[in-house]
Design a protein around this motif. Structure first.
Motif, PDB file in Angstrom:
ATOM      1  N   ILE A   1       0.835  -1.208   0.000  1.00  0.00           N
ATOM      2  CA  ILE A   1       0.000   0.000   0.000  1.00  0.00           C
ATOM      3  C   ILE A   1       0.869   1.258   0.000  1.00  0.00           C
ATOM      4  O   ILE A   1       2.017   1.251   0.443  1.00  0.00           O
ATOM      5  CB  ILE A   1      -0.947   0.028   1.218  1.00  0.00           C
ATOM      6  N   VAL A   2       0.308   2.334  -0.497  1.00  0.00           N
ATOM      7  CA  VAL A   2       1.003   3.615  -0.553  1.00  0.00           C
ATOM      8  C   VAL A   2       0.950   4.281   0.821  1.00  0.00           C
ATOM      9  O   VAL A   2      -0.116   4.417   1.412  1.00  0.00           O
ATOM     10  CB  VAL A   2       0.355   4.538  -1.611  1.00  0.00           C
ATOM     11  N   LYS A   3       2.112   4.716   1.302  1.00  0.00           N
ATOM     12  CA  LYS A   3       2.182   5.360   2.611  1.00  0.00           C
ATOM     13  C   LYS A   3       2.385   6.875   2.520  1.00  0.00           C
ATOM     14  O   LYS A   3       1.974   7.615   3.404  1.00  0.00           O
ATOM     15  CB  LYS A   3       3.321   4.754   3.438  1.00  0.00           C
ATOM     16  N   ASP A   4       3.004   7.339   1.442  1.00  0.00           N
ATOM     17  CA  ASP A   4       3.270   8.778   1.334  1.00  0.00           C
ATOM     18  C   ASP A   4       3.668   9.085  -0.107  1.00  0.00           C
ATOM     19  O   ASP A   4       4.012   8.183  -0.876  1.00  0.00           O
ATOM     20  CB  ASP A   4       4.390   9.187   2.293  1.00  0.00           C
ATOM     21  N   GLN A   5       3.606  10.356  -0.474  1.00  0.00           N
ATOM     22  CA  GLN A   5       4.035  10.767  -1.804  1.00  0.00           C
ATOM     23  C   GLN A   5       4.355  12.254  -1.803  1.00  0.00           C
ATOM     24  O   GLN A   5       3.896  13.011  -0.936  1.00  0.00           O
ATOM     25  CB  GLN A   5       2.961  10.454  -2.845  1.00  0.00           C
ATOM     26  N   THR A   6       5.155  12.674  -2.760  1.00  0.00           N
ATOM     27  CA  THR A   6       5.515  14.080  -2.885  1.00  0.00           C
ATOM     28  C   THR A   6       4.550  14.776  -3.838  1.00  0.00           C
ATOM     29  O   THR A   6       3.678  14.147  -4.440  1.00  0.00           O
ATOM     30  CB  THR A   6       6.940  14.235  -3.461  1.00  0.00           C
ATOM     31  N   LEU A   7       4.735  16.070  -3.979  1.00  0.00           N
ATOM     32  CA  LEU A   7       4.043  16.799  -5.025  1.00  0.00           C
ATOM     33  C   LEU A   7       4.732  16.504  -6.358  1.00  0.00           C
ATOM     34  O   LEU A   7       5.835  15.951  -6.394  1.00  0.00           O
ATOM     35  CB  LEU A   7       4.103  18.304  -4.744  1.00  0.00           C
ATOM     36  N   TRP A   8       4.082  16.885  -7.460  1.00  0.00           N
ATOM     37  CA  TRP A   8       4.743  16.789  -8.754  1.00  0.00           C
ATOM     38  C   TRP A   8       5.842  17.844  -8.818  1.00  0.00           C
ATOM     39  O   TRP A   8       5.718  18.935  -8.268  1.00  0.00           O
ATOM     40  CB  TRP A   8       3.752  17.002  -9.894  1.00  0.00           C
ATOM     41  N   SER A   9       6.927  17.498  -9.471  1.00  0.00           N
ATOM     42  CA  SER A   9       8.052  18.433  -9.603  1.00  0.00           C
ATOM     43  C   SER A   9       7.663  19.624 -10.465  1.00  0.00           C
ATOM     44  O   SER A   9       6.626  19.614 -11.150  1.00  0.00           O
ATOM     45  CB  SER A   9       9.247  17.717 -10.250  1.00  0.00           C
ATOM     46  N   ASP A  10       8.482  20.644 -10.422  1.00  0.00           N
ATOM     47  CA  ASP A  10       8.331  21.744 -11.369  1.00  0.00           C
ATOM     48  C   ASP A  10       8.622  21.215 -12.774  1.00  0.00           C
ATOM     49  O   ASP A  10       9.296  20.187 -12.933  1.00  0.00           O
ATOM     50  CB  ASP A  10       9.307  22.872 -11.031  1.00  0.00           C
ATOM     51  N   PRO A  11       8.136  21.889 -13.817  1.00  0.00           N
ATOM     52  CA  PRO A  11       8.422  21.436 -15.185  1.00  0.00           C
ATOM     53  C   PRO A  11       9.924  21.409 -15.463  1.00  0.00           C
ATOM     54  O   PRO A  11      10.641  22.350 -15.126  1.00  0.00           O
ATOM     55  CB  PRO A  11       7.713  22.478 -16.059  1.00  0.00           C
ATOM     56  N   ILE A  12      10.380  20.334 -16.065  1.00  0.00           N
ATOM     57  CA  ILE A  12      11.785  20.179 -16.428  1.00  0.00           C
ATOM     58  C   ILE A  12      11.841  19.797 -17.906  1.00  0.00           C
ATOM     59  O   ILE A  12      11.256  18.792 -18.305  1.00  0.00           O
ATOM     60  CB  ILE A  12      12.483  19.104 -15.578  1.00  0.00           C
ATOM     61  N   GLN A  13      12.526  20.580 -18.694  1.00  0.00           N
ATOM     62  CA  GLN A  13      12.552  20.372 -20.146  1.00  0.00           C
ATOM     63  C   GLN A  13      13.875  19.774 -20.599  1.00  0.00           C
ATOM     64  O   GLN A  13      14.951  20.243 -20.217  1.00  0.00           O
ATOM     65  CB  GLN A  13      12.315  21.699 -20.881  1.00  0.00           C
ATOM     66  N   THR A  14      13.784  18.710 -21.404  1.00  0.00           N
ATOM     67  CA  THR A  14      14.991  18.139 -22.001  1.00  0.00           C
ATOM     68  C   THR A  14      15.521  19.092 -23.069  1.00  0.00           C
ATOM     69  O   THR A  14      14.801  19.957 -23.567  1.00  0.00           O
ATOM     70  CB  THR A  14      14.693  16.775 -22.631  1.00  0.00           C
ATOM     71  N   ARG A  15      16.759  18.906 -23.438  1.00  0.00           N
ATOM     72  CA  ARG A  15      17.367  19.806 -24.410  1.00  0.00           C
ATOM     73  C   ARG A  15      16.859  19.524 -25.824  1.00  0.00           C
ATOM     74  O   ARG A  15      16.419  18.417 -26.127  1.00  0.00           O
ATOM     75  CB  ARG A  15      18.890  19.664 -24.384  1.00  0.00           C
ATOM     76  N   ARG A  16      16.939  20.531 -26.669  1.00  0.00           N
ATOM     77  CA  ARG A  16      16.509  20.376 -28.055  1.00  0.00           C
ATOM     78  C   ARG A  16      17.703  20.066 -28.945  1.00  0.00           C
ATOM     79  O   ARG A  16      18.839  20.414 -28.630  1.00  0.00           O
ATOM     80  CB  ARG A  16      15.807  21.645 -28.552  1.00  0.00           C
ATOM     81  N   VAL A  17      17.421  19.397 -30.054  1.00  0.00           N
ATOM     82  CA  VAL A  17      18.464  19.075 -31.017  1.00  0.00           C
ATOM     83  C   VAL A  17      18.879  20.355 -31.738  1.00  0.00           C
ATOM     84  O   VAL A  17      18.022  21.103 -32.211  1.00  0.00           O
ATOM     85  CB  VAL A  17      17.970  18.038 -32.041  1.00  0.00           C
ATOM     86  N   LYS A  18      20.179  20.608 -31.819  1.00  0.00           N
ATOM     87  CA  LYS A  18      20.665  21.799 -32.496  1.00  0.00           C
ATOM     88  C   LYS A  18      20.666  21.599 -34.005  1.00  0.00           C
ATOM     89  O   LYS A  18      21.021  20.528 -34.497  1.00  0.00           O
ATOM     90  CB  LYS A  18      22.092  22.140 -32.036  1.00  0.00           C
ATOM     91  N   LEU A  19      20.267  22.644 -34.748  1.00  0.00           N
ATOM     92  CA  LEU A  19      20.348  22.607 -36.200  1.00  0.00           C
ATOM     93  C   LEU A  19      21.815  22.661 -36.617  1.00  0.00           C
ATOM     94  O   LEU A  19      22.643  23.279 -35.941  1.00  0.00           O
ATOM     95  CB  LEU A  19      19.597  23.797 -36.805  1.00  0.00           C
ATOM     96  N   PRO A  20      22.169  22.004 -37.753  1.00  0.00           N
ATOM     97  CA  PRO A  20      23.573  22.007 -38.192  1.00  0.00           C
ATOM     98  C   PRO A  20      24.147  23.403 -38.332  1.00  0.00           C
ATOM     99  O   PRO A  20      25.320  23.634 -38.030  1.00  0.00           O
ATOM    100  CB  PRO A  20      23.496  21.299 -39.558  1.00  0.00           C
ATOM    101  N   SER A  21      23.317  24.368 -38.752  1.00  0.00           N
ATOM    102  CA  SER A  21      23.813  25.729 -38.943  1.00  0.00           C
ATOM    103  C   SER A  21      24.112  26.438 -37.630  1.00  0.00           C
ATOM    104  O   SER A  21      24.759  27.473 -37.606  1.00  0.00           O
ATOM    105  CB  SER A  21      22.788  26.553 -39.733  1.00  0.00           C
ATOM    106  N   LYS A  22      23.616  25.855 -36.508  1.00  0.00           N
ATOM    107  CA  LYS A  22      23.810  26.498 -35.209  1.00  0.00           C
ATOM    108  C   LYS A  22      24.795  25.752 -34.324  1.00  0.00           C
ATOM    109  O   LYS A  22      24.985  26.116 -33.177  1.00  0.00           O
ATOM    110  CB  LYS A  22      22.470  26.616 -34.486  1.00  0.00           C
TER     111      LYS A  22
END
Length: 250
Positions: free
Chosen positions: A173-194
């Protein structure tokens, strides 16, 4: 520095899990975080201390979901049982939270020796006890014999939220839990020109021009060497073909 960060973390988490949430690992402990497909979180060290009871067995469940999830359901069903939704069932967290990991409750009474962080032979083990990397398993989705909790790579340039849950494995059974974290964004793929084309942060056009000039320079050098070699051979041939003077005999 590392010791100070870890000690502050432990003191902060001793307050309990009711109003706390998973935190992204500090750059002092995890460089290059997040990456394109992973997010490194601090484990819930001492976070669930007030909910632990003697003679009980516990585990930590880590849940993940995309911030754009179409349905954010409760992680507890029938008032006590944890949700067992998988990465596949939720389309990688798009339809709701999925269970990304399960591990033992960090030992707050006997934490890793922070002095070992300076030991190159021990630092990896110490960090594994303090941190967890979401998206670190690149094979579980494609292994037909894999039966554990799948923690596959996250999507690039995507925002996620995470939550820790304390499970009493003795009763399930579940005894405790946290809140959901703040939003966390993974990195984006860089364009070859950048992409940073060190040295000098050259553009793609500059790289092409430099490559062409390098090839032309090589061809000119090769032609010059070939010309010198040909001239030498011609000189030797002329010398060999010149008539030698006859010696008169007395």
């Amino acid at each position: 520095k590392v010791a100070e960060v870890a000690l502050l973390q432990i003191g902060w988490e001793r307050q309990g899990a009711a109003d706390l949430k998973p935190q992204i690992a500090t750059s002092r402990l995890a460089t290059n975080n997040p990456t394109l497909t992973t997010v490194t979180l601090e484990k819930p060290f001492c976070m669930f201390d007030s909910s632990l009871r003697p003679n009980k067995s516990y585990a930590i469940y880590l849940y993940a979901m995309k911030e754009s999830a179409s349905a954010v359901s409760s992680l507890v069903i029938n008032s006590s049982k944890p949700v067992d939704s998988t990465f596949q069932q939720t389309r990688g967290g798009q339809l709701g939270p999925y269970k990304a990991a399960s591990f033992n409750v960090p030992n707050c009474a006997s934490p890793p020796k922070l002095a070992d962080v300076g030991d190159i032979n021990k630092v990896s083990d110490v960090l594994k006890q303090y941190l967890f990397r979401v998206g670190d398993d690149g094979t579980c989705l494609y292994d037909p014999n894999f039966l554990g909790i799948c923690n596959p790579p996250l999507a690039p340039d995507t925002t996620y939220r995470f939550k820790y849950l304390l499970l009493d494995t003795t009763e399930g059974i579940v005894k405790d839990q946290t809140l959901w974290s703040d939003p966390i964004q993974t990195r984006r793929v860089k364009l070859p020109s950048k992409i940073d084309t060190w040295p000098g942060r050259r553009s793609g056009d500059m790289i092409v021009i430099t490559s062409i000039l390098s090839v032309l320079m090589f061809l000119l050098l090769a032609g010059f060497l070939a010309s010198v070699s040909s001239t030498r051979r011609m000189s030797q041939t002329i010398q060999q073909s010149e008539p030698k003077p006859q010696l008169s005999s007395e």
